[in-house]
Design a protein around this motif. Structure first.
Motif, PDB file in Angstrom:
ATOM      1  N   PRO A   1      33.372   7.655 -83.522  1.00 52.63           N
ATOM      2  CA  PRO A   1      33.540   7.340 -82.089  1.00 52.63           C
ATOM      3  C   PRO A   1      32.488   6.349 -81.606  1.00 52.63           C
ATOM      4  CG  PRO A   1      32.579   9.510 -82.365  1.00 52.63           C
ATOM      5  CD  PRO A   1      32.966   9.056 -83.729  1.00 52.63           C
ATOM      6  N   TYR A   2      32.872   5.532 -80.642  1.00 54.12           N
ATOM      7  CA  TYR A   2      31.981   4.494 -80.119  1.00 54.12           C
ATOM      8  C   TYR A   2      31.327   4.988 -78.835  1.00 54.12           C
ATOM      9  CZ  TYR A   2      30.408   0.002 -78.232  1.00 54.12           C
ATOM     10  OH  TYR A   2      29.648  -1.011 -77.705  1.00 54.12           O
ATOM     11  N   ILE A   3      30.037   5.267 -78.906  1.00 49.07           N
ATOM     12  CA  ILE A   3      29.238   5.661 -77.733  1.00 49.07           C
ATOM     13  C   ILE A   3      28.480   4.406 -77.310  1.00 49.07           C
ATOM     14  CG2 ILE A   3      27.446   7.206 -76.866  1.00 49.07           C
ATOM     15  CD1 ILE A   3      28.197   8.994 -79.377  1.00 49.07           C
ATOM     16  N   PHE A   4      28.881   3.809 -76.193  1.00 44.96           N
ATOM     17  CA  PHE A   4      28.354   2.488 -75.869  1.00 44.96           C
ATOM     18  C   PHE A   4      27.208   2.505 -74.860  1.00 44.96           C
ATOM     19  CE2 PHE A   4      32.126   3.101 -73.198  1.00 44.96           C
ATOM     20  CZ  PHE A   4      31.671   2.761 -71.934  1.00 44.96           C
ATOM     21  N   ASP A   5      26.862   3.682 -74.324  1.00 47.29           N
ATOM     22  CA  ASP A   5      25.699   3.722 -73.437  1.00 47.29           C
ATOM     23  C   ASP A   5      25.190   5.149 -73.291  1.00 47.29           C
ATOM     24  OD1 ASP A   5      23.735   2.644 -71.836  1.00 47.29           O
ATOM     25  OD2 ASP A   5      24.902   2.788 -69.996  1.00 47.29           O
ATOM     26  N   VAL A   6      23.874   5.283 -73.237  1.00 45.62           N
ATOM     27  CA  VAL A   6      23.205   6.545 -72.913  1.00 45.62           C
ATOM     28  C   VAL A   6      22.151   6.209 -71.866  1.00 45.62           C
ATOM     29  CG1 VAL A   6      21.903   8.514 -73.761  1.00 45.62           C
ATOM     30  CG2 VAL A   6      23.499   7.346 -75.285  1.00 45.62           C
ATOM     31  N   SER A   7      22.124   6.943 -70.771  1.00 49.50           N
ATOM     32  CA  SER A   7      21.190   6.589 -69.695  1.00 49.50           C
ATOM     33  C   SER A   7      20.815   7.799 -68.869  1.00 49.50           C
ATOM     34  CB  SER A   7      21.822   5.526 -68.778  1.00 49.50           C
ATOM     35  OG  SER A   7      22.953   6.057 -68.098  1.00 49.50           O
ATOM     36  N   ILE A   8      19.695   7.665 -68.142  1.00 45.73           N
ATOM     37  CA  ILE A   8      19.361   8.628 -67.085  1.00 45.73           C
ATOM     38  C   ILE A   8      20.185   8.232 -65.868  1.00 45.73           C
ATOM     39  CG2 ILE A   8      17.569   9.533 -65.571  1.00 45.73           C
ATOM     40  CD1 ILE A   8      15.530   8.906 -67.744  1.00 45.73           C
ATOM     41  N   ASP A   9      21.091   9.096 -65.475  1.00 42.99           N
ATOM     42  CA  ASP A   9      22.034   8.755 -64.411  1.00 42.99           C
ATOM     43  C   ASP A   9      21.603   9.310 -63.057  1.00 42.99           C
ATOM     44  OD1 ASP A   9      24.678   7.526 -63.834  1.00 42.99           O
ATOM     45  OD2 ASP A   9      25.192   9.576 -63.222  1.00 42.99           O
ATOM     46  N   ARG A  10      20.625  10.206 -63.060  1.00 38.96           N
ATOM     47  CA  ARG A  10      20.113  10.722 -61.786  1.00 38.96           C
ATOM     48  C   ARG A  10      18.750  11.340 -62.010  1.00 38.96           C
ATOM     49  NH1 ARG A  10      23.088  15.109 -57.708  1.00 38.96           N
ATOM     50  NH2 ARG A  10      21.335  15.392 -56.288  1.00 38.96           N
ATOM     51  N   LEU A  11      17.856  11.094 -61.066  1.00 36.85           N
ATOM     52  CA  LEU A  11      16.527  11.694 -61.063  1.00 36.85           C
ATOM     53  C   LEU A  11      16.258  12.275 -59.681  1.00 36.85           C
ATOM     54  CD1 LEU A  11      13.899   9.358 -62.818  1.00 36.85           C
ATOM     55  CD2 LEU A  11      14.462  11.726 -63.426  1.00 36.85           C
ATOM     56  N   THR A  12      15.746  13.478 -59.640  1.00 41.14           N
ATOM     57  CA  THR A  12      15.227  14.043 -58.393  1.00 41.14           C
ATOM     58  C   THR A  12      13.751  14.330 -58.619  1.00 41.14           C
ATOM     59  OG1 THR A  12      17.354  15.061 -57.854  1.00 41.14           O
ATOM     60  CG2 THR A  12      15.424  15.861 -56.673  1.00 41.14           C
ATOM     61  N   LEU A  13      12.883  13.666 -57.838  1.00 38.35           N
ATOM     62  CA  LEU A  13      11.439  13.804 -57.979  1.00 38.35           C
ATOM     63  C   LEU A  13      10.867  14.545 -56.774  1.00 38.35           C
ATOM     64  CD1 LEU A  13      10.551  10.189 -59.204  1.00 38.35           C
ATOM     65  CD2 LEU A  13      11.057  12.214 -60.596  1.00 38.35           C
TER      66      LEU A  13
END
Length: 322
Positions: free
Chosen positions: A20-32
């Protein structure tokens, strides 16, 4: 039924032509969350007055507990009443790092976060974007099955699956990102970025798997790291089984029933759950989570460094750095 050994499954992860092609991994939300440093509340009030085109107050204007948005609607902030909630860190900032440009990132790091001390996350969302149709996949948990909510289309096709409750410290959301973004473009075209438009035009399938970590699960410290592989994936397995290849009609019928009535897993005995999990694994070409892990481990250091870059911008860390 023949069950593959761990070493066979490991080699297949690298030999499969249908990887399978996984084309992006990211932090999609941060609560600080953070504490005011020195006269931080007053400094922030002055900042509000000077840069009102970037900061919009939606409630509490003129009071000591305002709330609103920075960069129009990209970052939500609120001041918590620490007279009422004495143990709470009084400043909360909630945003999607993917939505910020470099100028906005630097504004947060140089103007907002230095007014605070003791900054850390109360929520981290990790998003995996996959060029794959997940409608017919089975989402199986090895440990402590959680509450599930399915959203289906008119043809009963899967559109969204939530594993875990909104109140829990760990939740997984799987949804048809292509469908969601197309609907957004039709209703609010300005909210769809140029990069997303390209994906909508070029991808036949675009699904997202999001791991939502809150509270203790979002903690990053010496004794616990939210970015650890075990904390993120927690025994989840994602299979697409060819149930027709099962040896006998009773097994085929039971697997077909579980595929179409996922909530019935909760009514099986421990022995039956183990048995049918093994069938799903044996009759699936791969466990998608294995590929999510491979991709994640190759990018984890970068994601953790992105998170730490925000945290290290607070005033207490700045003083230590000097």
């Amino acid at each position: 039924m023949y069950l593959k050994s761990d070493i066979e499954k490991w080699f297949e992860r690298f030999d499969s032509e249908k990887k399978p092609y996984i084309f992006d991994v990211s932090i999609d939300r941060l609560t600080l969350l953070g504490y005011w440093n020195y006269n931080g509340a007053e400094n922030f009030a002055r900042l509000l007055g000077k840069i009102n085109h970037d900061i919009r107050i939606t409630k509490g204007n003129g009071t000591r507990i305002p709330a609103g948005f920075i960069f129009y609607d990209k970052c939500y902030f609120e001041i918590i009443d620490n007279l009422k909630y004495k143990d709470a860190r009084p400043f909360r900032l909630d945003f999607n790092p993917n939505k910020l440009n470099e100028k906005e990132v630097q504004f947060l790091k140089k103007k907002i976060l230095p007014l605070l001390s003791g900054v850390s996350a109360s929520r981290i969302d990790l998003a995996f974007d996959i060029e794959l149709n997940l409608e017919e996949y089975q989402f199986i948990e090895d440990n402590n099955p959680k509450k599930r909510m399915y959203i289906r289309g008119r043809g009963l096709e899967l559109q969204t699956l939530n594993i875990g409750s909104e109140e829990s410290d760990y939740r997984v959301t799987i949804y048809n990102k292509l469908l969601e973004r197309k609907a957004k473009m039709n209703n609010n075209p300005l909210e769809v970025s140029r990069e997303e438009r390209v994906l909508l035009e070029t991808k036949k399938s675009w699904w997202r798997v999001e791991f939502k970590l809150k509270g203790q699960a979002a903690t990053v410290e010496k004794n616990f790291n939210a970015f650890s592989e075990n904390n993120v994936f927690r025994g989840l397995k994602i299979y697409k089984a060819n149930y027709k290849a099962a040896d006998d009609i009773r097994t085929r019928a039971m697997m077909f029933y579980l595929i179409n009535h996922e909530n019935e897993w909760g009514n099986l005995t421990w022995e039956s759950k183990k048995k049918y999990k093994e069938y799903f694994e044996a009759l699936s070409e791969y466990d998608l989570v294995d590929y999510l892990k491979d991709c994640y481990l190759s990018k984890r250091d970068k994601l953790e460094a992105q998170y730490m870059d925000y945290i290290l911008s607070d005033s207490s860390k700045n003083r230590q750095a000097r």
